[in-house]
Design a protein around this motif. Structure first.
Motif, mmCIF file in Angstrom:
data_model
loop_
_atom_site.group_PDB
_atom_site.id
_atom_site.type_symbol
_atom_site.label_atom_id
_atom_site.label_comp_id
_atom_site.label_asym_id
_atom_site.label_seq_id
_atom_site.Cartn_x
_atom_site.Cartn_y
_atom_site.Cartn_z
ATOM 1 N N UNK A 6 -9.635 -44.297 -26.993
ATOM 2 C CA UNK A 6 -10.311 -44.022 -25.725
ATOM 3 C C UNK A 6 -11.268 -42.871 -25.969
ATOM 4 N N UNK A 7 -12.513 -43.039 -25.539
ATOM 5 C CA UNK A 7 -13.520 -41.988 -25.695
ATOM 6 C C UNK A 7 -14.039 -41.584 -24.316
ATOM 7 N N UNK A 8 -14.172 -40.273 -24.106
ATOM 8 C CA UNK A 8 -14.662 -39.784 -22.819
ATOM 9 C C UNK A 8 -15.175 -38.361 -22.952
ATOM 10 N N UNK A 9 -16.027 -37.982 -22.025
ATOM 11 C CA UNK A 9 -16.534 -36.612 -21.981
ATOM 12 C C UNK A 9 -15.509 -35.647 -21.388
ATOM 13 N N UNK A 10 -14.547 -36.182 -20.639
ATOM 14 C CA UNK A 10 -13.544 -35.320 -20.007
ATOM 15 C C UNK A 10 -12.153 -35.893 -20.246
ATOM 16 N N UNK A 11 -11.482 -35.358 -21.248
ATOM 17 C CA UNK A 11 -10.115 -35.749 -21.590
ATOM 18 C C UNK A 11 -9.235 -34.520 -21.418
ATOM 19 N N UNK A 12 -8.119 -34.661 -20.736
ATOM 20 C CA UNK A 12 -7.259 -33.513 -20.445
ATOM 21 C C UNK A 12 -6.394 -33.184 -21.665
ATOM 22 N N UNK A 13 -6.774 -32.140 -22.363
ATOM 23 C CA UNK A 13 -6.087 -31.711 -23.583
ATOM 24 C C UNK A 13 -5.806 -30.217 -23.451
ATOM 25 N N UNK A 14 -4.545 -29.835 -23.653
ATOM 26 C CA UNK A 14 -4.155 -28.418 -23.542
ATOM 27 C C UNK A 14 -4.596 -27.830 -22.209
ATOM 28 N N UNK A 15 -4.367 -28.579 -21.140
ATOM 29 C CA UNK A 15 -4.602 -28.118 -19.766
ATOM 30 C C UNK A 15 -6.078 -27.909 -19.423
ATOM 31 N N UNK A 16 -6.977 -28.469 -20.217
ATOM 32 C CA UNK A 16 -8.405 -28.354 -19.924
ATOM 33 C C UNK A 16 -9.111 -29.641 -20.328
ATOM 34 N N UNK A 44 -12.031 -48.122 -25.577
ATOM 35 C CA UNK A 44 -12.325 -48.000 -24.143
ATOM 36 C C UNK A 44 -13.157 -46.743 -23.962
ATOM 37 N N UNK A 45 -14.368 -46.910 -23.444
ATOM 38 C CA UNK A 45 -15.256 -45.765 -23.227
ATOM 39 C C UNK A 45 -15.355 -45.492 -21.729
ATOM 40 N N UNK A 46 -14.970 -44.292 -21.338
ATOM 41 C CA UNK A 46 -14.991 -43.921 -19.929
ATOM 42 C C UNK A 46 -16.372 -43.434 -19.538
ATOM 43 N N UNK A 47 -16.817 -43.723 -18.333
ATOM 44 C CA UNK A 47 -18.123 -43.222 -17.887
ATOM 45 C C UNK A 47 -18.090 -41.702 -17.699
ATOM 46 N N UNK A 48 -19.261 -41.109 -17.610
ATOM 47 C CA UNK A 48 -19.350 -39.657 -17.502
ATOM 48 C C UNK A 48 -18.788 -39.130 -16.191
ATOM 49 N N UNK A 49 -18.608 -39.987 -15.204
ATOM 50 C CA UNK A 49 -18.037 -39.564 -13.920
ATOM 51 C C UNK A 49 -16.512 -39.592 -13.925
ATOM 52 N N UNK A 50 -15.924 -39.941 -15.073
ATOM 53 C CA UNK A 50 -14.479 -40.174 -15.119
ATOM 54 C C UNK A 50 -13.730 -39.045 -15.823
ATOM 55 N N UNK A 51 -12.467 -38.946 -15.474
ATOM 56 C CA UNK A 51 -11.515 -38.052 -16.125
ATOM 57 C C UNK A 51 -10.444 -38.913 -16.801
ATOM 58 N N UNK A 52 -10.101 -38.582 -18.035
ATOM 59 C CA UNK A 52 -8.981 -39.242 -18.711
ATOM 60 C C UNK A 52 -7.791 -38.289 -18.647
ATOM 61 N N UNK A 352 -8.552 -31.228 -10.927
ATOM 62 C CA UNK A 352 -7.799 -32.417 -11.313
ATOM 63 C C UNK A 352 -6.696 -32.068 -12.305
ATOM 64 N N UNK A 353 -6.937 -31.072 -13.151
ATOM 65 C CA UNK A 353 -5.899 -30.737 -14.137
ATOM 66 C C UNK A 353 -4.612 -30.251 -13.464
ATOM 67 N N UNK A 354 -4.720 -29.593 -12.313
ATOM 68 C CA UNK A 354 -3.515 -29.194 -11.584
ATOM 69 C C UNK A 354 -2.791 -30.420 -11.034
ATOM 70 N N UNK A 355 -3.554 -31.353 -10.464
ATOM 71 C CA UNK A 355 -2.958 -32.583 -9.934
ATOM 72 C C UNK A 355 -2.225 -33.334 -11.038
ATOM 73 N N UNK A 356 -2.850 -33.437 -12.198
ATOM 74 C CA UNK A 356 -2.224 -34.133 -13.316
ATOM 75 C C UNK A 356 -0.934 -33.436 -13.752
ATOM 76 N N UNK A 386 -9.526 -41.868 -14.262
ATOM 77 C CA UNK A 386 -9.782 -41.612 -12.844
ATOM 78 C C UNK A 386 -11.265 -41.319 -12.685
ATOM 79 N N UNK A 387 -11.952 -42.199 -11.961
ATOM 80 C CA UNK A 387 -13.412 -42.153 -11.880
ATOM 81 C C UNK A 387 -13.847 -41.722 -10.490
ATOM 82 N N UNK A 388 -14.456 -40.528 -10.394
ATOM 83 C CA UNK A 388 -14.940 -40.040 -9.101
ATOM 84 C C UNK A 388 -16.254 -40.692 -8.690
#
Length: 445
Positions: A6-16, A44-52, A352-356, A386-388
């Motif tokens: 999975x590739x994305x601009x925003x992947x939640x790693x180490x709480x960020x 799977x490539x996530x759009x720039x509006x998405x969070x993984x 979103x990182x808090x929600x996760x 999760x795509x906003x």
């Protein structure tokens, strides 16, 4: 579809969130590389509006099978979970028939789930007045802990524990260092509360006062102090209990607390009379209470958010023609919970990182699932996109859970889960496949 990355601009790693490529091998996260890492395989490539984010770990779900499969079942519940970004569920021991109060009953539950799961599922056991001798065998058989009620559960086959029975069960569970999870409403307080039949939500709310929660939570905390047991307070509704809980945590008691999306999204004063889709116990309280629950989450007094998905048939939800004392109590929110909480959090400038963390890591930690609820090398490749940039208009008739009833019907959210990956398998929402889910046991059992 098995994927390799999975590739994305925003992947939640180490709480960020950061750009990354998450490499997958045999269902596990093999490596985390830069976002431009070349991958030979299915990506799977996530759009720039998405969070993984890590897949949601929902530790409070009533699947109801066997016995009440017309209310819900493993096929429909796990499909709803997958569509909503939940990759792991822990099923409650009641509303199925028989309830999960013996090893024999657990085996019946496991047999019913075999081959029916789109996501991973584990099981809670139950603590009822006549099964003290069954608790340790259930623990050894792999349940994640034991649910009890301190007031009537709503189903005759799962009776509550009185104060003495609760203390005895808690002492037994402490002996083998298990976990007791408690529906904390006090029966004696409820017995003297005013019960007015009818459609008025205000009257229903008066019949389930804050005092019922406070009295029961005090009993749970006293029991934890006296026995040393680990305790977990289910579906906290009343913010009046937050100081009590904060003091117990500061004291060092082993207590965790959950609340639910419906308590964070709705308010009593906006619920139309006769709207049984909002009825739950403990109840949805007023808007000021709702904001205090959000503050409790941010302060760490409340540890996690779970769905308490408790569906029923239209006949049960409509019992009494809108009489809220007669209708079945339970909110169906499994498929929409993450999107709803993320939207409400965004309105309060909560990231979103808090929600996760509240809905994935902390819930996984509650049940000691160290390979769930986090994006780290070696963890299960359970992911949600999760795509906003995609609107989520909720229509109860199009949700996957069995009965088309939902308190969220008609709401629009500016964001939704568009893809879910379960141990490296990207769920195809158009062609659901129930091969991917596995049954889980408590680690060490």
């Amino acid at each position: 579809m098995r994927i390799d990355a999975v590739q994305a601009q925003r992947v939640l790693i180490d709480d960020a969130f950061r750009p990354a490529t998450v490499l997958v091998h045999r269902g596990r996260i093999e490596a985390i590389e830069p976002v431009d890492h070349e991958v030979d395989g299915v990506v799977v490539r996530a759009p720039d509006t998405a969070y993984v984010v890590p897949g949601v770990v929902d530790t409070h779900v009533h699947i109801n099978e066997p016995g009440r499969t017309e209310w819900e079942g493993f096929v429909s519940a796990t499909e709803a979970a997958a569509l909503g970004g939940a990759t792991t569920l822990v099923d409650m021991p009641l509303n199925s028939v028989p309830p999960t109060t013996t090893v024999e009953h657990l085996k019946l539950k496991q047999e019913a789930a075999d081959g029916e799961l789109m996501v991973d599922v584990g099981f809670w056991g139950g603590a009822v007045p006549d099964n003290l001798a069954d608790l340790e065998p259930l623990w050894e058989a792999g349940v994640f802990g034991f649910k009890c009620f301190l007031s009537p559960s709503g189903v005759d086959e799962f009776p509550p524990l009185d104060p003495d029975q609760f203390h005895t069960a808690l002492t037994e569970i402490a002996r083998f260092d298990g976990l007791m999870i408690v529906h904390a409403e006090d029966a004696a307080v409820l017995d003297v509360a005013p019960v007015t039949p009818g459609r008025a939500y205000r009257d229903f709310l008066l019949s389930r006062p804050d005092a019922a929660e406070l009295t029961a939570i005090q009993r749970v905390l006293d029991g934890a102090r006296e026995t040393g047991a680990k305790v977990h307070i289910l579906h906290l509704s009343s913010a009046k209990a937050l100081d009590l809980i904060a003091d117990a945590k500061a004291e060092g008691l082993r207590v965790t607390v959950e609340t639910c999306p419906h308590y964070l999204c709705f308010a009593a004063e906006t619920i139309p009379d006769g709207s049984s889709q909002f009825k739950c116990c403990p109840p949805i309280r007023d808007a000021g209470n709702r904001e205090e629950l959000w503050q409790g989450l941010r302060a760490g007094v409340i540890d996690m958010v779970v769905s308490d998905h408790s569906p029923a048939t239209a006949e049960e939800k409509g019992r009494g023609d809108g009489d809220l004392q007669q209708a079945w109590g339970g909110v169906s929110g499994l498929q929409v919970g993450f999107s709803a909480v993320a939207q409400e959090a965004r309105r309060r400038n909560i990231p979103v990182e808090d929600v996760s963390r509240w809905m994935s890591r902390n819930t996984a930690d509650l049940v000691d699932l160290a390979t769930k609820g986090r994006i780290v090398v070696g963890a299960d490749a359970d992911l949600a996109i999760y795509d906003t940039g995609v609107e989520f208009r909720i229509e109860a008739t199009r949700l996957a859970h069995r009965n088309p009833i939902s308190a969220y019907d008609g709401i629009r959210y500016g964001g939704r889960v568009t893809r879910t990956v379960v141990r490296g398998n990207a769920i195809d929402v158009e062609h659901p496949d129930h091969r991917w889910g596995q049954q889980l046991r408590r680690p060490g059992s």
